[in-house]
Write an enzyme that holds these catalytic residues in place. Structure first.
Site, PDB file in Angstrom:
ATOM      1  CG  ASP A  67      -2.215   0.628   1.148  1.00  0.00           C
ATOM      2  OD1 ASP A  67      -1.960   1.962   0.849  1.00  0.00           O
ATOM      3  OD2 ASP A  67      -3.420  -0.186   1.100  1.00  0.00           O
ATOM      4  CG  HIS A 117      -4.975   4.118   0.693  1.00  0.00           C
ATOM      5  ND1 HIS A 117      -4.480   2.792   0.452  1.00  0.00           N
ATOM      6  CD2 HIS A 117      -6.361   4.357  -0.040  1.00  0.00           C
ATOM      7  CE1 HIS A 117      -5.759   2.227   0.054  1.00  0.00           C
ATOM      8  NE2 HIS A 117      -6.566   2.934  -0.341  1.00  0.00           N
ATOM      9  CB  SER A 127      -9.040   0.764  -0.430  1.00  0.00           C
ATOM     10  OG  SER A 127      -8.475   1.024  -1.585  1.00  0.00           O
TER      11      SER A 127
END
Lengths: 711, 711
Positions: free
Chosen positions: A149, A222, A549
């Site tokens: 990620d 994220h 996600s």
């Protein structure tokens, strides 16, 4: 134990999907510009004089250089030998052509760009202290989850290692030294952290200053979000600006975390970096790999870096979980290879509110994500009766003289979105706002720039009646930051969750599973503000995010729990357990609703096998197991050429028995029929189930009605 | 076991205190207006025909009415028979005169008006799960703490009854029905809730609408704060707008809570209501009584309702804890009767900060309570060099053209307070501010109306140098909501904490004990905003409050823990254990510093026996015990008249042996000497200590040097 099912399919029109399966274009650059390519090589051609693949790859690239003084390092990005055989490099068209002439060359793919797609959810999943899968799995102890990620913000409380067991001896990974990152950040929770940036640099991006950290440190937040969702430690008192307050905890709070940063600059992801991260994760020895990222388009598996990398991982027994994507529509699902667990996003039964009391004492409650616990009392209520443009808060329709210090009521109109309305209300200097809307989606949390709440037009009628009848209408009070649980119906299939079918994998129902992805609260990086209110930007250590996600690491966490209980299970067995124990009825007792279809019933093309149910998944009774040979048979069934087969398999030898792709031993069933099909049609699916439950159990096959409304 | 101490007193000048001891004036109203009085009666005069005191009091009041049709209920507020014998009533001067002619009349006092004065503190006190006094006391299980305050907001999480044992059978209290309050709010935690409002109503205040609830429901939040500090249940993730985040928990989290609301309308307290609340608490069967309230002035005990009521409570074995008051100065301590535990406020080792990076990269950290996690980057820094008025942000000195969108630096000046500066900076429309100050106190948390931080002038020099040398100075970033622990020196004696000596109790050192009172986070009511930022008011469920009011419930909680371990201990024994185990050295290893004295060393007149130390208090070894007779001897020693004695004692018979007030068996020692005293002086103090520790222990008396600097 062999079983065979015959399903009568009543209605279908999926032929058009097959159109997607056709051309892959390897665009040839027009000039001698350098571009990034991923080159597949047939490793059997490696001369034995080269001890390593990398030295071979280097020599190939070196031979391309006009002068030996030129540095081949500038060409080579990564050399791969686990996710695939080959390398990524910056090449001119002529250099590429030269490589492609080599007999060892298998295939070339452009270095594609992808994008990256919090903590009541464990409770929603039924995870409990001292009950069910959590204690059975020792909360994921000794399992290693690799998160591919945007890196990690290691100081977040979720990554503390209190209560963690020591780093497993088999672990081969490490923590890198880089900008604002050092090996000292690693602990028993965070056991590895590496960044992969050659691909993004090759694109000409500078990640050394400003909006990035040249290290595994997360800039966009994220990666910290997905990592803390999967394996975050317990953090009491987390909230999103006061909303959703509670203890943040990952799905597998005792699992170890290995971070592979491949997401840069607001979520940009380059294929060479992703491959490099996946390769490192395989080498390091992760048990679970979670990828909340999607590349644009739906490529055949041999051209899809995630499909290729994950097949290598699965071959090594690693459970690979990927996001389905956030493309809203049907037939947009990504990461749909049958060896990947493909995850769609569902909603939680939680909602965020504000309350208000009208001057006449009538209490109203509406949706709000306004991030401050403002305290509003006795404010005039403004509604431009009779003037449509003002009544719907049209662009520049409001006058500061009318609305200053007031609560503005904006009517519903299909001519203007709530996003546009709130901008106008804010521009005009109103104190607060009420928006009436019947749209299924109105505002993102980040758009609540002034205190406001959203009401369906039905309950808005009360407000409109009051404002019309009273001379000096007012709002007696407004209160924000209210969280409600038990919202119905839940879960729903999130609006944006990419839906099946996948044109790349006919016969494989995708997504596989639904998991919480909407309004998930988890850790983020402190590098960016979340929202602007008045003249100030506000930020928060833990924030709401939504997307497939966010759903993906939930499944990765469940995978870690299952791996802890059943270390011998294959990736296919883990996914089978998750899928066959999933549920498809919401908290109203009916099939999940689809936000995209205005809350009509959703179909398996939206939710796959259903919503994940961890406590049941640990004891599935029977599983549909698979191994590499099953996937080979499936790929053969897709009609791939020999070259395509060797690219995706990373080997030149394989055998196929010409099985139907319908006979892939998948836990779900799907048939693609031509539009002109005459019904009824009989299709045959073969499956082999393996008993992983009580030895003495007797299972009887029976047929439930399949869901109606397949699209 | 009898011991005798001789202390050599080096310096003292307390004679002037005695001046306070003189006149009590019963002001006689000039007209026939009704006023509230508290009438002490000699209950031995009650005719046997009256079954209850109340019926007797009613008949007395009825006899005053010119017409039998008049309702005596309007006159009688409360009839008392436990905190005192007598009643409170609304009376005209002539009605009062008539009562005072009765042989049963003992004394009249005006119905005086008082005022009411979070949760790292248990940790600061050394309270730990499974260690020390907490497990030894079962966290206060089965003990009942009565909070005489502004009521309660029962929905706050602190008052949930998870983990609580059942309501003790001896409990006689109840939960009232009233405005926004019902008996259903009570549970195993909150076992009683009553309100007492006749006194406040008699003053002509309407508590039935607007800014009050006519019930035990807390409007101002003070009572919820003190109650949750004393006995609040565990609430994870509490914070004051993000500051001081942690689990809120009371000092005795398993003790039961009984609420007596006597504080109304922003903290106004009427003496008749306080007496009524105390009386009810005695009748209900509380073990501990906590009063975070003070009446103006320092009255002799017979005229002081709290002294009077608490003597009755102490006689019944109830440990009574009261706030010392927030009057800053020496000789202002209130609630100083020797049967009361009088509590001063100390600081915690916790501080609140903002950070900033100057354009040149220099990081700066300062004090800030700004309540939003604003995210500020790259803002010009403004400093009016050369213009003193602008440089110190004088009233109306700043110009919006100069400061709009900028961080304003305000110099230190003794001509203007930081409060005035922040108002000016906000008025002029600056984006943020930095204040330089050397004042010991600068801003209250509620005053941080724009993003700002406070720097001592020493570290401010860096900022001034930078702003002077650079052409376009800027602030690279500012971040707020930062909490630091381990601040030194701590604890300090809070600025405002009322200091001894008490003119009413010469020979008794007051306050008795220091406890955390500064920046305590606990539950409040949601009825009022905390702070205004921009055009919005902000509120929070848990908030910072400071005062001896906040210190008091900490001692009440410790009292509950001690009561649980040693149910046989008298109130004097509990206080003795607390006092003799207190510490007086801060975390720098020197005597506590006084904020009032610009961090010079504080004296026992500020901190009494020292700072409370719960884990030690449970095993004090020896205690200085006392009972009613000790207090009677002490009161006789004060030279009170027979009438005054019968008022304070509530009985007409007592005996005294003419002991010196210095021989009251108090855990601390104090001598008041005339200014013209020739030193050295020898004074004799007699004490009896009781061994409550190991039976076989041997104690040897020895003399430590007494603290220097007695004032």
């Amino acid at each position: 134990m062999k079983m065979s099912f015959s399903h009568l399919i009543s209605q279908c029109s999926l032929l058009w999907l097959l159109l997607f399966l056709l051309a892959i274009v390897n665009a040839v650059p027009k000039s001698e510009e350098y571009k990034t390519y991923i080159i597949h090589m047939d490793h059997t051609h490696k001369p034995t004089s080269f001890l390593t693949h990398k030295s071979w790859h280097r020599s190939i690239l070196k031979s391309l250089l006009s002068s030996p003084a030129d540095d081949d390092k500038e060409l080579l990005l990564y050399s791969y030998s686990h996710v695939m055989h080959g390398f990524s490099a910056r090449l001119t068209p002529s250099q590429l052509a030269e490589i492609e002439e080599s007999p060892a060359h298998l295939a070339t793919f452009p270095g594609s760009t992808g994008k990256l797609m919090t903590t009541y959810s464990p409770k929603f999943l039924g995870l409990q202290q001292n009950f069910g899968i959590w204690p059975a799995a020792s909360y994921g102890e000794d399992v290693i989850v690799g998160i591919i990620d945007s890196g990690i913000w290691p100081e977040r409380e979720s990554f503390n290692d209190e209560g963690m067991s020591p780093v497993p001896q088999r672990w081969k990974g490490e923590c890198e030294n880089g900008t604002a990152f050092s090996p000292s950040y690693c602990n028993r929770k965070l056991i590895g952290a590496r960044s992969f940036s050659k691909g993004i640099r090759a694109k000409g991006h500078d990640i050394s200053k400003g909006e990035e950290f040249d290290s595994a440190r997360d800039f966009v937040g994220h990666g910290s979000h997905t990592a803390s969702t999967a394996v975050g430690n317990y953090v009491p008192g987390v909230s999103h600006f006061g909303y959703a307050r509670g203890t943040a905890v990952g799905v597998a709070p005792r699992a170890h975390l290995a971070v592979y940063k491949v997401g840069w600059l607001k979520g940009q992801v380059e294929a060479p970096d992703v491959l490099a991260g996946m390769e490192k994760a395989i080498l390091d020895g992760v048990d679970i790999m979670s990828l909340s990222l999607n590349f644009h388009g739906q490529l055949p598996y041999f051209a899809d870096v995630i499909a290729r990398g994950s097949l290598s991982a699965v071959e090594k027994g690693i459970f690979v979980v990927c996001s389905a994507g956030n493309n809203y529509e049907f037939a947009t699902v990504g990461n749909a290879a049958p060896w990947i667990a493909t995850v769609g996003a569902g909603t939680l039964d939680r909602s965020f509110h504000a309350t208000m009391t009208l001057g006449n004492g009538v209490p109203i409650e509406g949706t709000s994500y306004f991030p401050e616990s403002v305290f509003i009392t006795d404010i005039p209520l403004y509604h431009a009766k009779g003037n449509l443009s003002k009544a719907i808060c049209n662009d520049k329709a409001l006058d500061i003289k009318d609305v200053s210090g007031k609560v503005v009521l904006c009517d519903y109109s299909t001519n203007i979105t709530t996003s546009q309305q709130i901008m106008e209300v804010q521009r005009a200097g109103a104190f607060a706002a009420i928006f009436l809307t019947d749209a299924s989606f109105s505002l993102f949390a980040e758009e609540y720039s002034i205190p406001s709440l959203i009401l369906p037009t039905a309950s808005g009628t009360l407000v409109k009646e009051y404002v019309t009848k009273v001379r000096n209408p007012k709002v007696k009070d407004m209160r924000f930051v209210l969280t409600r649980y038990g919202t119905k119906p839940a879960p729903q299939v999130a609006n944006y969750s990419s839906k099946g079918p996948s044109p790349v994998s006919p016969g494989v129902l995708k997504p596989d599973i639904l998991a919480p992805g909407d309004d998930v609260v988890a850790a983020v990086a402190p590098t960016r503000p979340y929202i602007q209110v008045g003249k100030y930007n506000l930020s928060s250590d833990y924030q709401l995010m939504s997307g497939t996600s966010m759903a993906t690491p939930h499944v990765a966490g469940v995978g870690a729990l299952l791996k802890s209980i059943h270390p011998e299970w294959s990736p296919a067995a883990i996914r089978s357990a998750i899928m066959t124990t999933a549920y498809a009825e919401d908290n109203t007792g009916t099939v999940f609703k689809s936000q995209l279809l205005d809350l009509e019933s959703a179909s398996p093309l939206e939710f796959g096998a259903g919503h994940i149910n961890p406590n049941k998944a640990m004891d599935p009774g029977l599983i549909y197991d698979m191994g590499l040979q099953d996937y080979i048979e499936f790929l053969c069934g897709l009609g791939y050429t020999k070259k395509e087969m060797s690219v995706i398999l990373g080997q030149t030898q394989w055998s196929c028995s010409n099985k139907s792709i319908h006979d892939l031993n998948y836990p779900s069933f799907m048939a693609v029929l031509p539009t002109e099909t005459r019904y009824p049609v009989t299709m045959k699916f073969s499956r082999v189930v393996t008993n992983v439950g009580n030895n003495k159990a007797v299972y009887r096959a029976y047929l439930e009605n399949i869901p109606t409304g397949l699209r």
